[in-house]
Write a protein that holds these residues in place. Structure first.
Motif, short mmCIF file in Angstrom:
data_model
loop_
_atom_site.label_atom_id
_atom_site.label_comp_id
_atom_site.label_asym_id
_atom_site.label_seq_id
_atom_site.Cartn_x
_atom_site.Cartn_y
_atom_site.Cartn_z
N ASN A 108 0.82 -1.22 0.00
CA ASN A 108 0.00 0.00 0.00
C ASN A 108 0.84 1.27 0.00
N THR A 110 1.53 3.68 -2.23
CA THR A 110 0.94 4.09 -3.50
C THR A 110 1.32 5.50 -3.93
N TRP A 133 -2.96 2.71 -13.33
CA TRP A 133 -4.16 3.55 -13.32
C TRP A 133 -5.40 2.76 -13.73
N LYS A 136 -5.99 -0.11 -10.95
CA LYS A 136 -6.15 0.21 -9.53
C LYS A 136 -6.68 1.61 -9.26
N GLY A 137 -6.76 2.47 -10.28
CA GLY A 137 -7.22 3.82 -10.05
C GLY A 137 -6.21 4.70 -9.34
N ILE A 138 -4.94 4.33 -9.40
CA ILE A 138 -3.86 5.08 -8.75
C ILE A 138 -3.05 5.82 -9.82
N SER A 267 -4.83 12.01 -3.35
CA SER A 267 -4.98 10.55 -3.30
C SER A 267 -5.65 10.18 -1.98
N ASP A 268 -6.48 9.16 -2.04
CA ASP A 268 -7.16 8.68 -0.83
C ASP A 268 -6.14 8.10 0.13
N THR A 271 -6.80 4.00 0.38
CA THR A 271 -6.68 3.15 -0.81
C THR A 271 -5.60 3.59 -1.78
N LYS A 273 -6.11 5.58 -4.15
CA LYS A 273 -6.76 5.94 -5.40
C LYS A 273 -6.77 7.45 -5.59
#
Length: 276
Positions: A108, A110, A133, A136-138, A267-268, A271, A273
């Motif tokens: 994690n 990220t 991306w 994972k939306g990162i 970024s969260d 997560t 993200k």
């Protein structure tokens, strides 16, 4: 705070404690190739040093940031002519970058930023981070140091001087190395003046793998040694200075610290993200 900005210098205990705080991790990458007859071949050293300076600035401003071990060998492009140079095939480099990211994301971690110092790395970094991306939306951004530096030069030394000094083996890298590693520059090996125009295959050379034809241009599968003499293209390295390098590095540090802070704020925290 841990004892170093370099992950390699942290103890396992310090690393576990830092990882729990979800810091920003910089991934410096460069190359080991011809940088002109006067400059050290390892431009990865500059990427690594700039990354460390960014980590120091960002951390001082409240964004905890560390530097992973530098990847010294760039993606192979057109510098294979250089004796002693080492490059990785694009497929090998992609596997390396994918594995690096997988190791960090597994835990994690990220908040990652590439600090890139080689054009031959750009495609791999883009493809690898796009996959992250999509899967994972990162968002993992990349700061390509030399592209940014080219754009900054006119502001620092004026448009006319920027035009005279810009090019491989000249600005921005020669000035930056003069600032960061002055003892490694060999002025006595600098070619005199701006390189004379060349022709290859009956056409004018416009770049390491590009030739002009009529009003257009084509790319050709040549080594850089076939098209550009001494690894110096377009500019005059004698006009590069440590003062220009210092100004460029200062701006790169500012941009890099801003990128690190933006990665955190967008970024969260749980997560990783991206917050769009």
């Amino acid at each position: 705070m841990p004892s170093s900005y370099y992950l390699a210098e942290l103890s396992a205990t310090e690393m576990r404690e830092a990882a729990a705080r979800k810091p920003v991790i910089l991934l410096p990458m460069g190359s080991f190739e011809d940088q002109g007859p006067h400059a050290p071949m390892g431009d990865y050293m500059s990427a690594d040093r700039v990354a460390r300076l960014i980590a120091e600035q960002a951390s001082a401003e409240g964004t905890e940031t560390y530097v992973a071990p530098v990847v010294p060998f760039g993606g192979a492009d057109y510098f294979g002519y250089m004796p002693g140079g080492i490059a990785l095939s694009q497929s090998t480099l992609r596997a390396v970058v994918d594995d690096m990211l997988e190791c960090l994301l597994r835990h994690n971690l990220t908040r990652v930023v590439f600090i890139n110092g080689h054009a031959g790395n750009c495609g791999v970094i883009n493809d690898a981070t796009q996959k992250v991306w999509l899967d994972k939306g990162i968002i993992i951004p990349a700061l390509y140091l030399w592209r940014v530096s080219y754009a900054l030069l006119p502001e620092i030394i004026g448009k006319e001087m920027a035009a005279k000094t810009s090019g491989h083996g000249c600005n921005p890298l020669t000035s930056i190395v003069m600032h960061l590693f002055p003892d490694l520059v060999r002025p006595e090996y600098m070619p005199s003046g701006t390189p004379a125009p060349r022709e290859v295959w009956g056409l004018p050379v416009t770049g390491f793998t590009s030739l002009a034809i009529g009003e257009g241009s084509i790319t050709v599968p040549l080594d850089g040694g076939d098209t550009i003499r001494n690894g110096v293209s377009k500019g005059d390295p004698h006009l590069c200075t440590a003062q220009t390098g210092a100004a460029l590095v200062e701006k790169l540090i500012r941009i890099g610290a801003d990128v690190a802070a933006h990665v955190v704020s967008h970024s969260d925290p749980e997560t990783g993200k991206a917050i769009l």
